[in-house]
Design an enzyme around this catalytic site. Structure first.
Site, PDB file in Angstrom:
ATOM      1  N   SER A 141       7.826  -8.850   4.750  1.00  0.00           N
ATOM      2  CA  SER A 141       7.766  -8.498   6.090  1.00  0.00           C
ATOM      3  C   SER A 141       7.961 -10.034   6.686  1.00  0.00           C
ATOM      4  O   SER A 141       7.976 -10.927   5.999  1.00  0.00           O
ATOM      5  CB  SER A 141       6.155  -8.241   6.510  1.00  0.00           C
ATOM      6  N   TYR A 154      -2.935  -9.608   4.904  1.00  0.00           N
ATOM      7  CA  TYR A 154      -1.441  -9.207   5.178  1.00  0.00           C
ATOM      8  C   TYR A 154      -0.583  -9.882   4.961  1.00  0.00           C
ATOM      9  O   TYR A 154       0.466 -10.035   4.159  1.00  0.00           O
ATOM     10  CB  TYR A 154      -1.366  -8.299   6.176  1.00  0.00           C
TER      11      TYR A 154
HETATM   12  N1  LIG Z   1       5.496  -0.737   9.862  1.00  0.00           N
HETATM   13  C1  LIG Z   1       5.848  -1.952  10.136  1.00  0.00           C
HETATM   14  O1  LIG Z   1       5.958  -2.467  11.103  1.00  0.00           O
HETATM   15  C2  LIG Z   1       6.022  -2.905   8.876  1.00  0.00           C
HETATM   16  C3  LIG Z   1       6.624  -4.027   9.012  1.00  0.00           C
HETATM   17  C4  LIG Z   1       6.789  -5.006   7.997  1.00  0.00           C
HETATM   18  C5  LIG Z   1       6.569  -4.276   6.909  1.00  0.00           C
HETATM   19  N2  LIG Z   1       6.136  -3.197   6.433  1.00  0.00           N
HETATM   20  C6  LIG Z   1       5.873  -2.748   5.113  1.00  0.00           C
HETATM   21  O2  LIG Z   1       6.652  -1.558   4.799  1.00  0.00           O
HETATM   22  C7  LIG Z   1       5.933  -0.696   3.862  1.00  0.00           C
HETATM   23  C8  LIG Z   1       5.725   0.722   4.462  1.00  0.00           C
HETATM   24  O3  LIG Z   1       5.161   0.497   5.450  1.00  0.00           O
HETATM   25  P1  LIG Z   1       5.062   1.947   6.669  1.00  0.00           P
HETATM   26  O4  LIG Z   1       4.788   1.303   8.004  1.00  0.00           O
HETATM   27  O5  LIG Z   1       6.176   2.666   6.386  1.00  0.00           O
HETATM   28  O6  LIG Z   1       3.575   2.469   6.173  1.00  0.00           O
HETATM   29  P2  LIG Z   1       2.915   3.872   6.129  1.00  0.00           P
HETATM   30  O7  LIG Z   1       1.682   3.707   6.131  1.00  0.00           O
HETATM   31  O8  LIG Z   1       3.500   4.804   6.989  1.00  0.00           O
HETATM   32  O9  LIG Z   1       3.513   4.224   4.489  1.00  0.00           O
HETATM   33  C9  LIG Z   1       2.718   3.547   3.275  1.00  0.00           C
HETATM   34  C10 LIG Z   1       2.747   4.669   2.254  1.00  0.00           C
HETATM   35  O10 LIG Z   1       2.332   3.889   0.997  1.00  0.00           O
HETATM   36  C11 LIG Z   1       1.381   4.841   0.499  1.00  0.00           C
HETATM   37  N3  LIG Z   1       0.642   3.998  -0.218  1.00  0.00           N
HETATM   38  C12 LIG Z   1      -0.417   3.150   0.174  1.00  0.00           C
HETATM   39  N4  LIG Z   1      -1.091   2.770  -0.911  1.00  0.00           N
HETATM   40  C13 LIG Z   1      -0.642   3.229  -2.172  1.00  0.00           C
HETATM   41  C14 LIG Z   1      -0.881   3.067  -3.278  1.00  0.00           C
HETATM   42  N5  LIG Z   1      -2.031   2.301  -3.895  1.00  0.00           N
HETATM   43  N6  LIG Z   1      -0.272   3.808  -4.215  1.00  0.00           N
HETATM   44  C15 LIG Z   1       0.806   4.420  -3.763  1.00  0.00           C
HETATM   45  N7  LIG Z   1       1.094   4.885  -2.595  1.00  0.00           N
HETATM   46  C16 LIG Z   1       0.370   4.221  -1.695  1.00  0.00           C
HETATM   47  C17 LIG Z   1       0.697   5.796   1.611  1.00  0.00           C
HETATM   48  O11 LIG Z   1       0.046   6.738   1.196  1.00  0.00           O
HETATM   49  C18 LIG Z   1       1.818   5.856   2.584  1.00  0.00           C
HETATM   50  O12 LIG Z   1       2.554   6.942   2.237  1.00  0.00           O
HETATM   51  C19 LIG Z   1       4.372  -1.463   3.708  1.00  0.00           C
HETATM   52  O13 LIG Z   1       4.774  -2.239   2.557  1.00  0.00           O
HETATM   53  C20 LIG Z   1       4.434  -2.308   4.838  1.00  0.00           C
HETATM   54  O14 LIG Z   1       3.588  -3.570   4.534  1.00  0.00           O
HETATM   55  C21 LIG Z   1       5.747  -2.262   7.438  1.00  0.00           C
END
Ligand SMILES: NC(=O)c1ccc[n+]([C@@H]2O[C@H](COP(=O)([O-])OP(=O)(O)OC[C@H]3O[C@@H](n4cnc5c(N)ncnc54)[C@H](O)[C@@H]3O)[C@@H](O)[C@H]2O)c1
Length: 258
Positions: A141, A154
């Site tokens: 991130s 985080y």
């Molecule tokens: N959304 C943002 O703004 C953003 C920004 C930077 C980085 N990210 C990173 O991108 C990735 C995806 O984020 P997102 O926004 O799509 O999140 P989201 O919550 O929409 O999706 C995350 C998915 O991970 C699954 N998950 C969580 N814990 C788990 C585990 N222990 N085992 C298996 N599956 C698991 C959840 O069930 C969910 O389907 C994450 O690593 C997040 O930190 C997101």
């Protein structure tokens, strides 16, 4: 068809960025194993891929549990015969500075975001080594490179993912296992929507406007914007992207407009 016949594993593929990566990889000819704890949404994503003529399977597993991460990799190999691309995307968040962050929240975030990436890689690397080929994309991130308020756990977890990516690139590039990271800025996904609902329920529209204003182009980033970065890194076109930290954040970490 930039991923034709490539066997891909996408953790957290049941929602948000992982869902967009799954759909795009399948559209580009990849066979995708969605690894997620959320079976209902996982089914929905896999069914959508199949309905569009693609190939996908759901592996319900918690990536932070050793036995489940091992099984996830084994099931992916059983489904597709190999693992060409592993996208370590699953992640969770917690809000608060170090004083506010409860020890159990710290542990939960580090467990999924860091231990989960380690475990999935731990089991996938030997498979890739045997194949003499592999690509691992870790979802870090922008918070790994710029300070953001009230995200202590985080931020620490995503900094660890970036450092681990570079260490893995140093360790495995000579084995033809390519490792890179994506550093997204704020992407409008269920992850972010849930946060806004919890903290800005009284003014969601205002909160979304604030998010837009942070971007240099004043737009909200979508999961697809990140999925295209993952597609590049997963494709053979990225053969020199070794230990790369690909920032996709609407300019937030690059410039500040006063
Ligand atoms: N959304 C943002 O703004 C953003 C920004 C930077 C980085 N990210 C990173 O991108 C990735 C995806 O984020 P997102 O926004 O799509 O999140 P989201 O919550 O929409 O999706 C995350 C998915 O991970 C699954 N998950 C969580 N814990 C788990 C585990 N222990 N085992 C298996 N599956 C698991 C959840 O069930 C969910 O389907 C994450 O690593 C997040 O930190 C997101």
């Amino acid at each position: 068809m930039r991923l034709k016949d490539k066997a891909c594993v996408v953790t957290g593929g049941a929602s948000g960025i992982g869902e967009a990566i799954t759909a795009l990889f399948a559209k580009e000819g990849g066979k995708v194993a969605v690894v997620d704890v959320d079976a209902a949404n996982g089914e929905r994503v896999v069914n959508a891929v199949k309905a569009a003529g693609g190939e996908a399977v759901l592996i319900r597993a918690d990536i932070a549990e050793e036995a489940e991460a091992r099984r996830a990799v084994e099931e992916a190999v059983r489904a597709f015969g190999r693992v060409d691309v592993l996208v370590n995307n699953a992640g969770v968040s917690a809000v608060g500075d170090v004083a506010a962050c409860a020890p159990e929240d710290w542990d939960r975030v580090m467990r999924v975001n860091v231990r989960g990436v380690y475990l999935m890689s731990h089991f996938a690397v030997p498979v890739m080594r045997q194949q003499g080929f592999g690509t691992i994309i870790n979802m870090s991130s922008t918070i790994a490179v710029i300070g953001l308020q009230a995200r202590a756990a985080y931020a620490a977890s995503k900094g660890a993912v970036l450092a681990l990516t570079r260490a893995m690139a140093a360790d495995h590039s000579h084995e033809n296992i390519r490792v890179a990271a994506i550093l997204p800025g704020t992407v409008y996904t269920p992850f972010v929507e849930g946060y806004l609902k919890r903290h800005y329920a009284e003014d969601m529209a205002g909160a979304i406007e604030n998010l837009k204003r942070r971007q240099l182009n004043h737009e909200l980033m979508t999961p697809e914007d990140v999925a295209y970065a993952a597609l590049y890194l997963a494709s053979d076109e990225a053969r020199f992207a070794l230990g790369t930290a690909l920032v996709i954040d609407g300019g937030v970490s690059a410039a500040k407009v006063f």
